[in-house]
Write an enzyme that holds these catalytic residues in place. Structure first.
Site, PDB file in Angstrom:
ATOM      1  N   SER B  72       0.958  -1.222  -0.020  1.00 44.44           N
ATOM      2  CA  SER B  72      -0.006  -0.218  -0.112  1.00 44.44           C
ATOM      3  C   SER B  72       0.804   1.208  -0.025  1.00 44.44           C
ATOM      4  O   SER B  72       0.250   2.338  -0.193  1.00 44.44           O
ATOM      5  CB  SER B  72      -0.849   0.082   1.226  1.00 44.44           C
ATOM      6  OG  SER B  72      -1.863  -0.946   0.932  1.00 44.44           O
ATOM      7  N   LYS B  75       0.412   3.466  -2.913  1.00 44.85           N
ATOM      8  CA  LYS B  75      -1.054   4.162  -3.327  1.00 44.85           C
ATOM      9  C   LYS B  75      -0.873   5.709  -3.390  1.00 44.85           C
ATOM     10  O   LYS B  75      -1.336   6.139  -4.532  1.00 44.85           O
ATOM     11  CB  LYS B  75      -1.960   3.758  -2.030  1.00 44.85           C
ATOM     12  CG  LYS B  75      -2.453   2.332  -2.375  1.00 44.85           C
ATOM     13  CD  LYS B  75      -3.429   1.926  -1.146  1.00 44.85           C
ATOM     14  CE  LYS B  75      -3.700   0.570  -1.235  1.00 44.85           C
ATOM     15  NZ  LYS B  75      -4.404  -0.114  -0.153  1.00 44.85           N
ATOM     16  N   TYR B 197      -3.230  -3.011 -10.408  1.00 44.47           N
ATOM     17  CA  TYR B 197      -3.129  -2.749  -9.005  1.00 44.47           C
ATOM     18  C   TYR B 197      -2.190  -3.686  -8.140  1.00 44.47           C
ATOM     19  O   TYR B 197      -1.411  -3.671  -7.454  1.00 44.47           O
ATOM     20  CB  TYR B 197      -4.493  -2.804  -8.487  1.00 44.47           C
ATOM     21  CG  TYR B 197      -4.645  -2.814  -6.816  1.00 44.47           C
ATOM     22  CD1 TYR B 197      -4.026  -1.644  -6.299  1.00 44.47           C
ATOM     23  CD2 TYR B 197      -5.008  -3.788  -6.187  1.00 44.47           C
ATOM     24  CE1 TYR B 197      -4.220  -1.568  -4.786  1.00 44.47           C
ATOM     25  CE2 TYR B 197      -4.935  -3.853  -4.741  1.00 44.47           C
ATOM     26  CZ  TYR B 197      -4.594  -2.708  -4.241  1.00 44.47           C
ATOM     27  OH  TYR B 197      -4.483  -2.732  -2.863  1.00 44.47           O
ATOM     28  N   TYR B 249      -3.778   3.608   7.514  1.00 45.46           N
ATOM     29  CA  TYR B 249      -4.885   2.819   7.639  1.00 45.46           C
ATOM     30  C   TYR B 249      -5.952   3.460   8.824  1.00 45.46           C
ATOM     31  O   TYR B 249      -5.837   4.503   8.843  1.00 45.46           O
ATOM     32  CB  TYR B 249      -4.604   1.239   8.179  1.00 45.46           C
ATOM     33  CG  TYR B 249      -3.555   0.630   7.121  1.00 45.46           C
ATOM     34  CD1 TYR B 249      -4.269   0.390   5.996  1.00 45.46           C
ATOM     35  CD2 TYR B 249      -2.425   0.108   7.453  1.00 45.46           C
ATOM     36  CE1 TYR B 249      -3.255  -0.090   4.840  1.00 45.46           C
ATOM     37  CE2 TYR B 249      -1.586  -0.488   6.390  1.00 45.46           C
ATOM     38  CZ  TYR B 249      -2.034  -0.637   5.387  1.00 45.46           C
ATOM     39  OH  TYR B 249      -1.369  -1.132   4.434  1.00 45.46           O
ATOM     40  N   VAL B 267       1.504  -3.595   4.203  1.00 46.86           N
ATOM     41  CA  VAL B 267       1.235  -4.686   4.820  1.00 46.86           C
ATOM     42  C   VAL B 267       2.549  -5.634   4.858  1.00 46.86           C
ATOM     43  O   VAL B 267       2.722  -6.426   5.834  1.00 46.86           O
ATOM     44  CB  VAL B 267       0.236  -5.515   4.839  1.00 46.86           C
ATOM     45  CG1 VAL B 267      -1.242  -4.793   4.986  1.00 46.86           C
ATOM     46  CG2 VAL B 267      -0.080  -5.904   3.222  1.00 46.86           C
TER      47      VAL B 267
END
Lengths: 259, 331
Positions: B72, B75, B197, B249, B267
């Protein structure tokens, strides 16, 4: 606080290792705890001047850099053989050497894979702390590489050795420029192998005008040094020789210099 | 660059990182992510810290060379690529910028606009990936990899094993993509966007790379090591804003409150943090807390922020304390 002194020359054959080893011995004899580390991993040699038998060394600097031992494990006390007449158990003077490996495989690995210079820096700091050193002298590889620049960056005093030779003179200018960019507190130029009969003032003028740096000492070219052939400490064997006197002047200068 | 490296190697900040590393590496709280089988193979001992300043000094400690998948952390950078491709208004018509308060993999959209809440949750990231331009799929992948390479200052690659693992197990992400397609929020090439992705999450980086990526954002989009522009400077603020509000998060609010540095975690255990105008921080430790953030990474950022007054709203002159320690003269 320990003082770090790097000795460097732009080209090989200037007498760097001999100067470093003898300088370290003179500083130790003045009553200090001194460490000498051979960071010339590609072509190690200062142990020869100290007459330190590599076969007796379980670990070398290379082992530390590869994570096989602590830096302290690679340090050897050579006080007795280099200074002698030391009171048993006395904390001062002390002289330690941290040799580089002469094993061809180890040297090849360094050349092939390189090593983490930051780890070398950690090791130097750790060495000062664990051995409680007053002075750490770093014998560098000639020319300019990562290890040289690191040594320069962390030094309190940079001793630049050159011969009265045009190639040395031009090459040393590169190191002087790098030292300036790394903000070295003190830069001392040593002109070594000065032949008899040359105009010393002319050399001093040339160096000081060219580099804007002080010539700390001029050391004479001498047959005794050639005959010794790096088999031992010159200052021990020729205590009254002009070369020894010159190095004593340099040692006193380093001891007296402020950080 | 060589002089910079030498200064970095001898800089006192290295002692600070060493101390931080020594204390935090003994902390074995948290657990390694296992929802993607390949992630579970990471070593709980791994812990790397790297700092890269906007003038290109890099100071690192521990396992900063250990490779892991970006997950992530990718992103915000993809969000930047989408903004560069389409402009902010169009991107915001497809994805919002509000924190969700929900888990990163929640299947939830804004009920009014049908947009994902923000580009930091999976649905938002998939919608963002859908916006990456290219005449065909290979070109879109190529553009994405080139973008990450510009940030890292080196060519980056996808870990194919992790990519396959992501793809095999990414049913929840697939469900999100279908839901968004149902609301016409994604193009007819939504399957491609999903593939893209999964690829973006599987790019291999290390803590050093993350620090350089962070420093690039801190430096207004210009990579401080290569001097190559990774993103237009006027778009950097959008990435930093979204990282500040949604990057960690559902710990994001507390992170902004306590640490106050725009950051994004993944993660696999990576965290990138950005102190604008000063430096980027890259961290890697795969033991995650219940929210999905690296336990050691969070603690390290908290300590650095506190010790050096790096919080965005710190009243004292932020960052000057830490920059002093980059000078090797101050031993």
């Amino acid at each position: 606080m320990a003082k770090i002194i790097s000795t460097h020359s732009f080209r090989g054959g200037t007498g760097k290792s001999n100067t470093t080893a003898n300088l370290a011995t003179l500083i130790a004899k003045a009553g200090y705890r001194v460490g000498v580390i051979d960071t010339d991993i590609q072509s190690p040699g200062i142990h020869v001047v100290f007459q330190f038998d590599q076969k007796k060394a379980k670990y070398a600097l290379n082992d530390y850099l590869w994570g096989r031992c602590s830096i302290h494990d690679a340090a050897y006390d050579i006080t007795e053989q280099c200074i002698g007449n030391v009171v048993p158990g006395a904390l001062r003077p002390r002289l330690y050497i941290i040799p580089s490996s002469l094993n061809s495989g180890e040297i090849a690995r360094i050349l092939r894979e390189g090593y983490d210079v930051a780890k070398l820096n950690d090791g130097l700091q750790e060495l000062i702390s664990t051995l409680d050193l007053d002075y750490l002298l770093i014998d560098t590889h000639p020319g300019v590489n990562e290890e040289t620049l690191l040594s320069i960056a962390i030094s309190d005093v940079l001793v630049l050795i050159l011969r009265p030779d045009n190639q040395d003179f031009q090459g040393t200018a590169v190191t002087v420029e790098l030292a300036r960019r790394l903000d070295i507190p003190e830069l001392l130029v040593v002109v070594n192998k000065v032949p008899e009969g040359v105009d010393e003032n002319l050399i001093i003028e040339q160096v000081e005008n060219g580099y804007q740096a002080e010539v700390a000492v001029m050391l004479p070219l001498n047959n005794e040094m050639s005959r010794l052939g790096s088999c031992g400490l010159f200052t021990n064997q020729y205590p009254n020789h002009p070369f020894t006197q010159g190095l004593k002047t340099l040692a006193e200068r380093i001891i007296k210099s402020q950080k | 660059m060589l002089l910079g490296r030498m200064k970095s190697a001898a800089a006192p900040i290295r002692d600070v990182l060493k101390d931080l590393h020594t204390r935090l590496v003994a902390n074995y709280e948290g657990r390694i992510a296992d929802y993607i089988p390949e992630l579970a193979t990471a070593s709980p001992d791994s812990f790397g810290i790297a700092l890269c300043t906007t003038d290109g000094q890099v100071v690192e400690y521990g396992d900063y060379k250990t490779s892991f998948t970006i997950q992530s952390v990718s992103k915000p950078f993809m969000f930047g690529l989408a903004i560069g491709d389409h402009g902010l208004d169009h991107v915001l018509s497809k994805v919002g910028v509000e924190p969700t308060g929900e888990a990163f993999n929640s299947i939830v959209l804004d009920e009014v606009s049908n947009r994902p809440y923000n580009p930091m949750v999976n649905s938002g990231a998939i919608a963002t990936a859908d916006l990456v331009k290219g005449k065909d799929y290979p070109e879109r992948v190529k553009r994405m990899l080139e973008m990450f390479s510009r940030y890292c200052g080196r060519e980056v690659f996808v870990d194919n094993t992790v990519f396959m693992s992501e793809r095999m197990t990414g049913h929840r992400n697939r469900a999100m993509a279908h839901l968004m397609r149902n609301f016409d929020m994604m193009s007819e090439k939504f399957e491609e966007a999903l593939e893209l992705y999964f690829q973006q999450c599987s790019i291999l980086v290390n803590a050093h790379d993350l620090s350089v990526m962070g420093a690039t954002l801190a430096n207004g989009g210009l990579n401080p090591l290569t001097k190559i522009r990774a993103i237009e400077s006027e778009n950097v603020k959008y990435l930093l804003s979204i990282m500040m509000s949604c990057g960690m998060y559902d710990y994001a609010g507390e992170w902004a409150f306590r640490v106050g540095i725009p950051a994004k975690s993944g993660v696999a255990g990576g965290i990138v943090a950005v102190v604008p105008g000063v430096l980027g921080i890259g961290l890697y430790s795969p033991l995650l807390d219940i929210k999905g953030n690296s336990v050691r990474g969070v603690k390290a950022c908290q300590e650095l922020s506190q010790k050096f007054s790096l919080h965005a709203f710190e009243s004292s002159a932020a960052a000057s304390k830490i920059l002093e320690l980059f000078s090797f003269k101050k031993r």
